[in-house]
Design an enzyme around this catalytic site. Structure first.
Site, PDB file in Angstrom:
ATOM      1  CB  CYS A 129      -0.913   0.012   1.224  1.00 17.86           C
ATOM      2  SG  CYS A 129      -2.087   1.404   1.207  1.00 17.86           S
TER       3      CYS A 129
ATOM      4  NE  ARG B  51      -0.780   4.820   8.739  1.00 18.21           N
ATOM      5  CZ  ARG B  51      -2.060   4.685   9.048  1.00 18.21           C
ATOM      6  NH1 ARG B  51      -2.467   4.909  10.286  1.00 18.21           N
ATOM      7  NH2 ARG B  51      -2.938   4.322   8.132  1.00 18.21           N
TER       8      ARG B  51
ATOM      9  CG  HIS C 209      -1.839  -1.097   5.815  1.00 16.33           C
ATOM     10  ND1 HIS C 209      -2.401  -0.084   6.569  1.00 16.33           N
ATOM     11  CD2 HIS C 209      -1.941  -0.695   4.525  1.00 16.33           C
ATOM     12  CE1 HIS C 209      -2.798   0.884   5.756  1.00 16.33           C
ATOM     13  NE2 HIS C 209      -2.550   0.534   4.513  1.00 16.33           N
TER      14      HIS C 209
ATOM     15  CB  CYS D  86      -5.906  -0.474   4.331  1.00 14.26           C
ATOM     16  SG  CYS D  86      -5.499   0.098   2.657  1.00 14.26           S
TER      17      CYS D  86
HETATM   18 CO    CO Z   1      -3.506   1.199   2.876  1.00  8.29          CO
END
Ligand code: CO
Length: 210
Positions: A42, A46, A98, A101
């Site tokens: 993604c 982070r 993750h 998201c």
């Molecule tokens: Co994401």
């Protein structure tokens, strides 16, 4: 402007630190790359691919987009995949989603328009495929977590549907696809155990006669 100058200075310090550890570091790096891994992750700030797995420069060929998607008409993703598999001969591809998201969350709602809205429509299709399971989860955050996992699973399968991956498998190339979910709250990535090492688990409908 302070922030901008600061990151340039941080880069200089980083390069100096690398050279102090190994004076030939960048000379070796300039010779070429042989990464064993393609990371499809993604775009979320982070979840920095190399950093969360403690990888060094040269180790992870990377493609990141909103919600770690493998869309079969996306020539950007397909170009990365083609080069990684055919030229670099990566041995593993990790689709890493993750929890938390925002792209997946947006797909559960009805308020996202524009390009992002079009992009996440693919995730809505996945919701629809698993609607019975997902609608049975009363807690919205748990439902969100599950859709994150199911999205990763489907993206692994979507990679396997490509002629690029199927050709590599047909030629006997070592290429393992994996699906992970990274937990932003703990820093731990869990293997969803949806790995594919050949096309035997791929729906016949998607198997290409090469
Ligand atoms: Co994401």
């Amino acid at each position: 402007m302070l922030y901008y100058k600061d990151i340039l200075n941080k880069n200089k310090k980083w390069a100096a630190d690398k050279l102090s550890e190994n004076p030939a570091y960048f000379d070796e790096m300039a010779k070429g790359q042989h990464p064993p891994l393609l990371w499809l992750g993604c775009a979320d700030s982070r979840v920095p691919a190399s950093e969360v797995i403690g990888a060094e420069p040269g180790e992870v060929f990377t493609h990141r987009n909103i919600a770690n998607m493998a869309i079969h008409t996306d020539i950007n993703m397909l170009s990365v995949l083609e080069y990684a598999v055919n030229a670099l001969k990566v041995r593993h591809i990790i689709v890493c989603g993750h929890y938390g998201c925002g792209g997946v969350k947006a797909a559960m709602g009805n308020d996202t328009v524009g390009f992002v809205g079009k992009w996440i429509r693919h995730i809505k299709d996945i919701y629809r495929m698993y609607r019975d399971e997902l609608d049975a989860i009363a807690d919205e955050n748990k439902r969100w977590d599950r859709l994150v996992e199911l999205n990763v699973k489907e993206q692994v399968t979507d990679l396997a549907k490509t002629s690029i991956v199927q050709s590599a498998w047909k030629d006997g190339q070592f290429l393992h696809l994996h699906g992970w979910v990274y937990d932003i709250k703990t820093g731990i990535a869990n293997d969803l155990e949806v790995s594919m090492e050949d096309s035997s688990n791929l729906d016949e409908l998607y198997q290409i006669h090469l």
